[in-house]
Enzyme design. Structure first.
Site, PDB file in Angstrom:
ATOM      1  N   ASP A  54       9.583  -5.042  -2.126  1.00 15.31           N
ATOM      2  CA  ASP A  54       9.666  -6.101  -1.131  1.00 15.31           C
ATOM      3  C   ASP A  54      10.271  -7.349  -1.773  1.00 15.31           C
ATOM      4  O   ASP A  54      11.162  -7.235  -2.621  1.00 15.31           O
ATOM      5  CB  ASP A  54       8.270  -6.371  -0.554  1.00 15.31           C
ATOM      6  CG  ASP A  54       8.296  -6.748   0.914  1.00 15.31           C
ATOM      7  OD1 ASP A  54       8.746  -7.854   1.221  1.00 15.31           O
ATOM      8  OD2 ASP A  54       7.866  -5.927   1.753  1.00 15.31           O
ATOM      9  N   HIS A  92       7.596 -12.582   2.510  1.00 19.83           N
ATOM     10  CA  HIS A  92       7.284 -11.307   3.167  1.00 19.83           C
ATOM     11  C   HIS A  92       6.440 -10.394   2.277  1.00 19.83           C
ATOM     12  O   HIS A  92       5.449  -9.813   2.715  1.00 19.83           O
ATOM     13  CB  HIS A  92       8.586 -10.606   3.566  1.00 19.83           C
ATOM     14  CG  HIS A  92       8.379  -9.394   4.424  1.00 19.83           C
ATOM     15  ND1 HIS A  92       8.177  -8.139   3.900  1.00 19.83           N
ATOM     16  CD2 HIS A  92       8.343  -9.247   5.771  1.00 19.83           C
ATOM     17  CE1 HIS A  92       8.031  -7.270   4.883  1.00 19.83           C
ATOM     18  NE2 HIS A  92       8.131  -7.921   6.028  1.00 19.83           N
ATOM     19  N   SER A 295       6.415  -3.876   9.924  1.00 16.53           N
ATOM     20  CA  SER A 295       6.023  -4.073   8.528  1.00 16.53           C
ATOM     21  C   SER A 295       4.516  -4.197   8.418  1.00 16.53           C
ATOM     22  O   SER A 295       3.873  -3.556   7.590  1.00 16.53           O
ATOM     23  CB  SER A 295       6.634  -5.350   7.959  1.00 16.53           C
ATOM     24  OG  SER A 295       7.999  -5.227   7.691  1.00 16.53           O
TER      25      SER A 295
END
Length: 296
Positions: A54, A92, A295
């Site tokens: 990520d 994120h 996600s």
């Protein structure tokens, strides 16, 4: 013959971090999904390493335990910046890390975790994360970088005391190739063939494009979509939000293998990160953000 695939950009499968009235706290989510009940039986993720490909992981309170995160390679364009290497400048990856394995308090028992409704706990609070940073403060990354990260996980799943049993892939893109021909899809399948459970988000184009994104469309991975629980424990009012990818597309009609809470999920924010700065209305206190998408 040899097939050559053009490189392209993949993006995280999270939508706008806009608050809603849904009480998407991990306290509620771990109860609704049955995770907290599993903790009371001793299933807290202890001994399991989860690879997170990520935007990196920041040392926020729920992830600051020195035994919580193993820092893997930084394959992003920020890897040459001493101030940013390995760190999450977007936000994120830290949001995902909190959902997966965050824990604000010292390690204890699963029963104590389940009774504690004050502190933050992710789904597997005693699991360890192996962070591979692939994206910079804009969140986007090339497919080739993602493939390199997946290959690293396969090659190092048991290196230096690690025990990588799960690989989380919240990134994806559309692919014009069938799963067995696509390089990213094949990389994810190779991870599965090497004994790693691969979990991939199905994508957020449900409103516009049928079918799962790549690599979630590979038949060997666990393809996860989103569900809106409407803030209740009952399943009777649950709905799949329109953004969550559904069956269809060019490569088969199979839809998500399962759906999990993915609307206004409250997890760790990165103060100073791009998402935290851009979506001020999504901030919950000083350290948390609401986020939606497959996600989550």
């Amino acid at each position: 013959g040899v097939d050559v695939s053009p490189d392209s950009v993949v993006r995280p499968q999270s939508l706008g971090f806009t608050p809603s009235t849904q009480p998407g706290s991990m306290t509620n989510i771990t109860r609704i999904t049955g995770a907290s009940a599993a903790w009371t039986k001793g299933y807290t993720g202890s001994g399991v390493d989860i690879a997170l490909i990520d935007t990196g992981v920041a040392p926020v309170p729920a992830l600051k335990d020195s035994a919580k995160v193993v820092v893997g390679p930084d394959l992003s364009f920020e890897s040459q910046d001493r101030d940013l290497i390995h760190l999450d400048s977007y936000g994120h990856g830290t949001h995902m890390a909190g959902i997966i394995a965050g824990r604000e308090v010292a390690r204890g028992t699963g029963a104590n975790y389940a009774r504690d409704t004050t502190n933050f706990y992710g789904m597997a609070p005693d699991a360890r994360l192996v962070s591979l940073k692939i994206a910079d403060n804009q969140g986007a990354v090339d497919v080739s970088q993602m493939i390199a990260a997946v290959n690293w996980v396969v090659q190092n799943k048991n290196s230096n005391g690690m025990n990588i049993r799960v690989l989380n892939l919240s990134y994806g893109s559309a692919s014009p190739q069938e799963p067995r021909m696509d390089p990213l899809s094949w990389a994810a399948e190779v991870a599965w063939r090497n004994g790693i459970v691969v979990v991939a988000s199905v994508g957020n184009e449900g409103d516009n494009v049928p079918g799962r994104s790549n690599p979630a469309y590979n038949p060997w991975v666990i393809a996860v979509g989103a569900v809106d629980t409407r803030g209740t424990d009952a399943r009777t009012d649950d709905v799949v939000p329109s953004f969550s990818a559904r069956a269809g597309g060019n490569w088969g009609t199979r839809g998500p293998d399962l759906v999990a809470p993915g609307v206004s999920v409250i997890s760790c924010g990165v103060p100073g990160g791009n998402i935290f700065a851009t979506y001020s209305a999504a901030r919950i206190g000083n350290n948390f953000l609401k986020g939606s998408g497959t996600s989550q």
